[in-house]
Scaffold this active site. Sequence first.
Site, PDB file in Angstrom:
ATOM      1  N   GLU A  72       0.309  -1.279  -0.157  1.00 23.23           N
ATOM      2  CA  GLU A  72       0.253   0.316   0.066  1.00 23.23           C
ATOM      3  C   GLU A  72       0.863   1.563  -0.557  1.00 23.23           C
ATOM      4  O   GLU A  72       1.503   1.138   0.494  1.00 23.23           O
ATOM      5  CB  GLU A  72      -1.097   0.283   0.995  1.00 23.23           C
ATOM      6  N   CYS A 136      -6.839  -1.437   8.641  1.00 22.05           N
ATOM      7  CA  CYS A 136      -6.097  -1.352   8.146  1.00 22.05           C
ATOM      8  C   CYS A 136      -5.633  -0.050   7.322  1.00 22.05           C
ATOM      9  O   CYS A 136      -4.434   0.415   7.832  1.00 22.05           O
ATOM     10  CB  CYS A 136      -6.175  -2.484   6.766  1.00 22.05           C
ATOM     11  N   HIS A 155      -0.603  -5.778   2.064  1.00 23.23           N
ATOM     12  CA  HIS A 155      -2.094  -6.709   2.246  1.00 23.23           C
ATOM     13  C   HIS A 155      -1.648  -8.430   1.747  1.00 23.23           C
ATOM     14  O   HIS A 155      -1.207  -8.066   0.677  1.00 23.23           O
ATOM     15  CB  HIS A 155      -3.004  -5.903   2.094  1.00 23.23           C
TER      16      HIS A 155
END
Length: 197
Positions: A72, A136, A155
Amino acid sequence: FSNAEEILLEIVFEDFELKKLGLESEVDLHVYEVPVEYQTVQSLVPSLWKQYHPQLVVHVGVSGMATTVTLEKCGRNHGYKGLDNSSFCPDSQCCIVGGPDCIDSVIDMEIVCKRVTASGLGVAVSVSKDAGRYLCDFTYYTSLYLSHGRSAFIHVPPLGKPYSGEDLGRALKAIIQEMLDLLDQAEEKIHCQQHFH
C-alpha cells in the site's frame, strides 16, 4: 533493548512465520497483533512508537479480496463509516481531525515491488493506492501521521488462497529487507548532503 543499527517494529494481524524466519542479525523485530478496533488503534499505535522509536513500522493485514501480496502506497484520513469489532465508528469518520487527506509512505513501493518480483520468490507482488477505508487503512494513516511517512502496509491474501504461511513469510521477509535497504540508502544520501554542505 540492544543498540541495533536498524530497529524494525512489525505490527501484524496474523503471524506468517516471521518470528521463525527472522531477519538480519542487526534488526530488532517486535511483533504485535492489533485488534480490529478504532479506539485500540488510536491508543496502541502511538504507545508503540513512543516505546520503541523504530526505524520503520510495517503493518500486515489480511484481505479477503487480495490475490497478491499488496504493497500500500498511502493511507487516507477520511471515509471511515464501517463499524469495528466493538460496533464502534469514529463520529468524525476520520483518523486525525485536521490531518491531511492522504499521507504517502516515504518508501517507494514501486521499487520494492520490482525488486522482489525480480528476485523470483514465486509469490505475486503488486502495488495499491487504496488500503480500503477500514481498520487497515485507519491503522496505516495513523502510523504514517505519527512517523512522518516511515511506515508501510502490506495486504496479504488469506492463508492457502493461494499461498501458504511459509510462502507469505518468505515474501514478507524479502519485502521488509528491501524496505530497510531503501531507507538506509535514503539516510546515507541525506547524511552525505549534510556533510557536503
